[in-house]
Scaffold this motif. Structure first.
Motif, short mmCIF file in Angstrom:
data_model
loop_
_atom_site.label_atom_id
_atom_site.label_comp_id
_atom_site.label_asym_id
_atom_site.label_seq_id
_atom_site.Cartn_x
_atom_site.Cartn_y
_atom_site.Cartn_z
N LYS A 37 -19.51 -3.39 -0.61
CA LYS A 37 -20.47 -4.51 -0.50
C LYS A 37 -19.95 -5.93 -1.08
O LYS A 37 -20.00 -6.98 -0.62
CB LYS A 37 -21.64 -4.13 -0.98
N ALA A 94 -10.89 4.90 -1.78
CA ALA A 94 -12.14 5.21 -1.53
C ALA A 94 -12.65 4.21 -0.15
O ALA A 94 -13.66 4.76 0.43
CB ALA A 94 -12.74 4.27 -2.84
N SER A 95 -11.87 3.12 0.04
CA SER A 95 -12.07 2.50 1.26
C SER A 95 -12.12 2.97 2.48
O SER A 95 -12.58 2.62 3.65
CB SER A 95 -11.23 1.25 1.31
N ILE A 128 -22.87 0.91 2.41
CA ILE A 128 -24.02 0.13 2.35
C ILE A 128 -23.83 -1.27 1.75
O ILE A 128 -23.21 -1.36 0.70
CB ILE A 128 -25.02 1.05 1.39
N SER A 185 -16.53 1.49 -8.75
CA SER A 185 -17.61 2.68 -8.66
C SER A 185 -18.04 2.48 -7.41
O SER A 185 -17.31 2.45 -6.18
CB SER A 185 -18.38 2.44 -9.82
N ASN A 221 -6.34 3.91 2.34
CA ASN A 221 -6.12 5.44 1.96
C ASN A 221 -7.21 5.95 0.98
O ASN A 221 -7.11 7.09 0.71
CB ASN A 221 -4.85 5.41 1.58
N GLU A 267 1.00 -1.16 -0.04
CA GLU A 267 0.07 -0.07 -0.13
C GLU A 267 0.79 1.29 -0.11
O GLU A 267 1.79 1.40 0.75
CB GLU A 267 -0.91 0.09 1.23
N GLN A 268 0.45 2.22 -0.88
CA GLN A 268 1.50 3.32 -1.14
C GLN A 268 1.47 4.20 0.20
O GLN A 268 2.42 4.93 0.71
CB GLN A 268 1.11 4.33 -1.95
C1 LIG Z 1 -18.23 8.69 -0.51
C2 LIG Z 1 -18.30 7.13 -0.79
C3 LIG Z 1 -19.34 6.40 -0.60
C4 LIG Z 1 -19.53 5.26 -1.14
N1 LIG Z 1 -20.43 4.27 -0.53
C5 LIG Z 1 -20.44 2.95 -1.02
C6 LIG Z 1 -21.34 2.06 -0.41
O1 LIG Z 1 -22.50 2.54 0.36
N2 LIG Z 1 -21.21 0.79 -0.71
C7 LIG Z 1 -20.40 0.29 -1.43
O2 LIG Z 1 -20.32 -1.28 -1.77
N3 LIG Z 1 -19.41 1.05 -1.89
C8 LIG Z 1 -19.50 2.37 -1.85
N4 LIG Z 1 -18.53 3.12 -2.10
C9 LIG Z 1 -17.36 2.71 -3.12
C10 LIG Z 1 -16.41 1.65 -2.31
O3 LIG Z 1 -15.81 2.58 -1.22
C11 LIG Z 1 -15.19 1.50 -3.24
O4 LIG Z 1 -15.85 0.79 -4.45
C12 LIG Z 1 -14.17 0.48 -2.74
O5 LIG Z 1 -13.77 0.97 -1.49
C13 LIG Z 1 -13.00 0.37 -3.69
O6 LIG Z 1 -11.96 -0.49 -3.02
P1 LIG Z 1 -10.57 -0.71 -3.85
O7 LIG Z 1 -10.01 -1.46 -2.87
O8 LIG Z 1 -10.83 -1.06 -5.03
O9 LIG Z 1 -9.95 1.06 -4.03
P2 LIG Z 1 -9.56 1.81 -3.00
O10 LIG Z 1 -10.21 1.80 -1.74
O11 LIG Z 1 -9.34 3.19 -3.40
O12 LIG Z 1 -8.08 1.28 -2.88
C14 LIG Z 1 -7.02 1.53 -3.46
C15 LIG Z 1 -5.56 1.53 -2.94
O13 LIG Z 1 -4.52 1.34 -3.88
C16 LIG Z 1 -3.55 2.23 -3.26
N5 LIG Z 1 -2.60 2.47 -4.51
C17 LIG Z 1 -2.79 3.43 -5.27
N6 LIG Z 1 -1.70 3.27 -6.16
C18 LIG Z 1 -0.64 2.63 -5.69
C19 LIG Z 1 0.70 2.16 -5.81
N7 LIG Z 1 1.10 2.51 -6.91
N8 LIG Z 1 1.28 1.38 -5.04
C20 LIG Z 1 0.76 1.12 -3.77
N9 LIG Z 1 -0.47 1.25 -3.49
C21 LIG Z 1 -1.25 2.01 -4.39
C22 LIG Z 1 -4.24 3.48 -2.73
O14 LIG Z 1 -3.48 4.29 -1.86
C23 LIG Z 1 -5.44 2.94 -2.08
O15 LIG Z 1 -5.47 2.65 -0.61
C24 LIG Z 1 -18.23 4.55 -2.00
C25 LIG Z 1 -17.18 5.35 -1.96
C26 LIG Z 1 -17.24 6.55 -1.54
C27 LIG Z 1 -15.84 7.54 -1.86
#
Ligand SMILES: Cc1cc2nc3c(=O)[nH]c(=O)nc-3n(C[C@H](O)[C@H](O)[C@H](O)COP(=O)(O)OP(=O)(O)OC[C@H]3O[C@@H](n4cnc5c(N)ncnc54)[C@H](O)[C@@H]3O)c2cc1C
Length: 400
Positions: free
Chosen positions: A350, A43-44, A50, A345, A41, A35-36
């Motif tokens: 969930k 969206a999560s 929800i 997205s 850090n 993790e960077q």
């Molecule tokens: C306000 C808001 C409300 C939401 N509500 C809901 C909801 O009600 N229900 C639902 O299911 N979803 C919801 N979502 C969407 C959900 O949060 C995301 O779809 C989900 O968190 C995505 O997770 P992820 O692990 O794919 O991405 P992220 O959580 O964005 O994680 C990606 C990670 O990669 C790391 N990274 C990037 N580049 C590098 C690199 N070069 N080296 C190392 N690490 C790197 C970043 O730092 C980050 O921590 C919501 C999102 C937001 C912002």
């Protein structure tokens, strides 16, 4: 830092942490999660959390249903850690023009054994007397749905993964993916050194476009700012309420577990082009006041008593949005050894338990998971074969 790994997972959001954990549960060898910055850090760290099954596409509904079951059994499945899940129930509110779609989605879900029913407006009113239903024509209710805590769930996945031997390294950005002479994955380069590996799983969420650009691989994932407004409910409305997907006003809301707060977020796709950033690194928690004011008004329209409520917080996060609002989950054929699970997205939280499970099976060569994930393949954009639901709501479209 380790110098070699069987599998390197990049991105410590709920998706990367869940995949790393499930790989470890499947005894996939030496796993490293990079993790960077800090875990959650992206969206999560900001999601409203929800957990519902209401999707117009049967494949998504099935994944959401399987994931919901895993949230119900989270502690048993994942070493006693808590996801912060509150199964408080979930309402979907629609106007006259969307009644037929709601009915067909409910029927489809019932045929899949999902617990959901159409519920009479007086019953809804009895459950939540402060809810204004004047413009609502029909309501569906999922008793087993609710909300959880995305950052807590991400930490839970990562802690359990570490318990099972995964090396979890924060403050370790991946700067480069190295290929050998045959174009196969050879390793990753981080700011703290290189790790030799034959398998990389790209879970960088809204950073997806940038992350693989120097490999000539451009993901159609746009970072979009997503806003949340938090209102303190007055004493007359101190009891918690179910989650509400408001498809009339295109927003969603839920109460908090400990305080009498209600949070509201936007589900109107018309805003997404306006709130799109060229690069996820351009996100610094910026807020567009126009949308936070609109969300506050929408909340008051739905719960008129909240006119007496105080706005206690406004904040934003970013999510990675694809052209059809569905994730890209695949093995990239032209770069052997590279897998991806990005672009979730508004669905990523969930789905995170089931995506971790199915993706780990996929990486380990299980055929059934390959069929399940084909819908989300990378090439669908080139093939002009986007994910399209058999039915769709008038305005919410791909968000449902
Ligand atoms: C306000 C808001 C409300 C939401 N509500 C809901 C909801 O009600 N229900 C639902 O299911 N979803 C919801 N979502 C969407 C959900 O949060 C995301 O779809 C989900 O968190 C995505 O997770 P992820 O692990 O794919 O991405 P992220 O959580 O964005 O994680 C990606 C990670 O990669 C790391 N990274 C990037 N580049 C590098 C690199 N070069 N080296 C190392 N690490 C790197 C970043 O730092 C980050 O921590 C919501 C999102 C937001 C912002």
């Amino acid at each position: 830092m380790v110098e070699t790994a069987d599998i390197v997972v990049v991105g410590g959001g709920c998706i990367g942490a869940s995949i790393a954990l499930h790989l470890a549960q499947n005894h996939a060898g030496k796993i490293v999660l990079l993790e960077q910055k800090e875990l959650a850090n992206g969206a999560s760290g900001k999601g409203i959390g929800i957990i519902r099954t209401h999707y117009t596409h049967p494949a998504l509904a099935e994944l959401a249903y399987l994931s919901q079951q895993r949230f119900h059994n989270f502690k048993e499945l994942y070493g006693g850690y808590d996801s912060g899940f509150h199964p408080c129930g979930y309402f979907v509110l629609v106007g006259e023009s969307d009644v037929a779609t709601l009915k067909s989605v409910v029927q489809m879900h019932q045929s899949m054994n999902i617990k959901v029913d159409l519920i009479d407006l007086p019953q809804v009113q009895a459950r939540v007397p402060h809810l204004n239903l004047d413009d609502v024509a029909a309501v569906a209710y999922e008793p087993h749905s609710g909300y959880g805590s995305p950052p807590q769930t991400t930490l839970a996945f990562a802690q359990r993964a570490a318990d099972l031997g995964v090396e979890v390294l924060t403050q370790t950005p991946v700067k480069d993916i190295e290929l050998d002479a045959a174009g196969k994955i050879h390793g990753v380069v981080t700011t703290k050194g290189a790790i030799a590996t034959r398998t990389v799983v790209d879970c960088v969420g809204p950073w997806a476009r940038k992350f693989t650009q120097n490999l000539g691989l451009e993901f159609p994932v746009n970072p979009v700012v997503e806003h949340v407004v938090v209102v303190e409910r007055p004493v007359e409305f101190s009891q918690n309420h179910p989650v509400v997907s408001d498809l009339v006003n295109l927003c969603y809301s839920r109460s908090d577990p400990q305080q009498p707060y209600t949070r509201i977020g936007n589900s109107d796709p018309k805003y997404h082009p306006q709130f799109m950033l060229p690069d996820a690194d351009d996100f610094h928690g910026q807020i567009y006041p126009q949308i936070t004011e609109e969300l506050h008004l929408k909340l008051i329209q739905r719960y008129p008593i909240l006119e007496k409520g105080k706005v206690v917080e406004k904040y934003s996060g970013i999510w990675g949005v694809t052209p059809d609002y569905q994730p890209i989950i695949d093995r990239l054929e032209h770069i052997p050894g590279l897998y991806c699970a990005v672009g979730f997205s508004g669905h990523g939280y969930k789905l995170s338990p089931i995506i971790g499970e199915v993706m780990s099976q996929f990486i380990l060569g299980d055929r059934t998971s390959i069929d399940k994930l084909n819908l989300f393949r990378f090439r669908r954009f080139q093939e002009n074969d986007l994910v399209v639901s058999p039915v769709s709501y008038g305005q919410a479209k791909g968000l449902r």
